[in-house]
Every structure is written in C-alpha cells, then in structure tokens.
Enzyme design. Structure first.
Site, mmCIF file in Angstrom:
data_model
loop_
_atom_site.group_PDB
_atom_site.id
_atom_site.type_symbol
_atom_site.label_atom_id
_atom_site.label_comp_id
_atom_site.label_asym_id
_atom_site.label_seq_id
_atom_site.Cartn_x
_atom_site.Cartn_y
_atom_site.Cartn_z
ATOM 1 N N GLY A 7 0.961 -1.189 0.139
ATOM 2 C CA GLY A 7 0.415 0.086 0.172
ATOM 3 C C GLY A 7 0.592 0.983 -0.152
ATOM 4 O O GLY A 7 1.644 0.938 1.093
ATOM 5 N N GLU A 87 -10.416 -0.504 -4.691
ATOM 6 C CA GLU A 87 -9.306 -0.457 -5.895
ATOM 7 C C GLU A 87 -9.531 -0.066 -7.061
ATOM 8 O O GLU A 87 -8.966 -1.202 -7.898
ATOM 9 C CB GLU A 87 -7.646 -1.327 -5.257
ATOM 10 C CG GLU A 87 -7.251 -1.203 -4.330
ATOM 11 C CD GLU A 87 -6.868 0.075 -3.546
ATOM 12 O OE1 GLU A 87 -5.708 0.613 -3.799
ATOM 13 O OE2 GLU A 87 -7.699 0.625 -2.730
#
Length: 225
Positions: A7, A87
């Site tokens: 991330g 996402e």
C-alpha cells in the site's frame, strides 16, 4: 498460500481488511503521482478527485506498507475481494520486490502485489495524467465524495508518511499548494524532514520470502480509496 500487498496511498493508514503482519518498507523504480481520478470515494463523476498511483521512474523509491494475509483460502479471498472493490480504479497488478533496509540490494520479500493504473487516457478512463501543480491543488481542494473530501486524503497521506519517518517531497509540495488554495496555514517546508521516530519498527532480520503468483481465481489490488 500466503500473499503480501503493498500500500502506498490510503492503505498506509487505513488498510480496512484483516491482515496478519505489517511491514514498513519500499519498492524501487516507482514514484507516487496524483494522476488518477476517483469518482466514487472522494470525488464524483461530475467532479472527480485526484488520488495517487505509481509512475515507473528508474532509480526512484516509494515508501509505504506491506500487509501479509495468511490463514486459508476463505480469508485470503475475502481480503482480496475487499481490495478489488476498493481499488476499482486501478487496472494493473504487478508483482514487485519489497525492501525494508535503506540502500539494500536484497529484498525482504519478493512477489508482493501492487496495484497501479495504466497511464493511457484512451484505455483507462480513470487516468487523468499529470497537470500543473496549481491546477491539481485546486482540484484536490474542491473535490468531495461519499467517503469525504479530496483535501483530507492528501493531508492524511502527508501525516502517514511523516508517521513512518519517510516523508515524500512531492506530497509535501502538493499539500502545501492545497493549503494555499484553501487559505490555511501549517505549510511544511519541502526540504524539512519532520522529526520523530518511526512508529512501526523495521524488521531487518527477515529472510527473503518467495511468493508464487496468485491463481487467476483470486488474482487481483493495492493503493488507494
């Protein structure tokens, strides 16, 4: 089976899924850029927000957090399905080496998943591309969506990178420009590295781990919301 996900955006401070281990570190030859549209979290289709993706850049490094998910197919599938929904603007998935030691030639982990966006406006409807700093700052300062406003996103990212003791000059510069647009103080000098130890110690003793590519059934995220 075990998988790791890297991330570099909001996942650094808000992973949102169940994980078993977290490491602070970096990947090589990538840099953060605010070139991706967000139309369902911190923006709308009519007024998209700008969120970060990665741009390939030889010699660059990008610090963030890697999360390990282990514990069986159901747990792994649940985590991946959550990440795919979150996402959804990211259309590309890559396996990268992940490092925890600065200037290291030897990765702590290999086969870490990172989600990015194809830098092609014709084939990727979410890709905005680069823009002048002032233009990006005005967009970030005014966009908002169901999950909050765009300016909160960049300020939280700035703080998250400070908290792991790896500030990003690009993020600081853009955040300061957003502050100018909003007419608020608290600018952070670009050249100043804020004091404070990392809140999450690096695990430099880890032996490199080989991770097999994910099966197609569960292959697919990591960067932003």
């Amino acid at each position: 089976m075990v998988f790791w996900i890297f991330g570099y955006g909001s996942l650094v401070w808000n992973p949102g899924f169940e994980y078993d281990e977290k490491l602070i570190g970096y990947i090589k030859d990538y840099r953060r850029v605010f070139d991706l549209a967000c139309i369902d979290h911190r923006g709308t289709p009519e007024k998209p927000a700008r969120t970060c993706t990665l741009d390939e850049s030889k010699g660059a490094i990008c610090w963030g957090a890697a999360y390990c998910v282990r514990g069986g197919p159901e747990k792994e599938k649940k985590a991946m399905e959550y990440l795919e929904r979150r996402e959804c603007e990211y259309d590309s998935k890559t396996l990268v080496d992940f490092f925890t030691e600065e200037d290291s030639l030897h990765p702590a982990l290999t086969g870490v998943i990172v989600f990015t966006s194809t830098p092609d406006k014709e084939n990727n409807k979410y890709y905005l591309g680069p823009a002048p700093l002032e233009e990006m700052a005005r967009q970030i300062a005014t966009a908002s969506g169901p999950c909050g406003n765009n300016r909160e996103y960049i300020f939280k990212m700035e703080k998250a990178l400070h908290d792991i003791s790896h500030e990003d000059d690009y993020i600081i510069e853009l955040a300061n420009e957003v502050r100018k647009v909003l007419g608020i103080g608290g600018s952070v000098p670009k050249e100043k590295k804020l004091p404070g130890p990392s809140q999450i110690p690096l695990k430099s003793h880890i032996s490199p781990v080989k991770i097999r590519p994910l099966p197609e059934a569960i292959a697919a995220v990591a960067a932003d919301s």
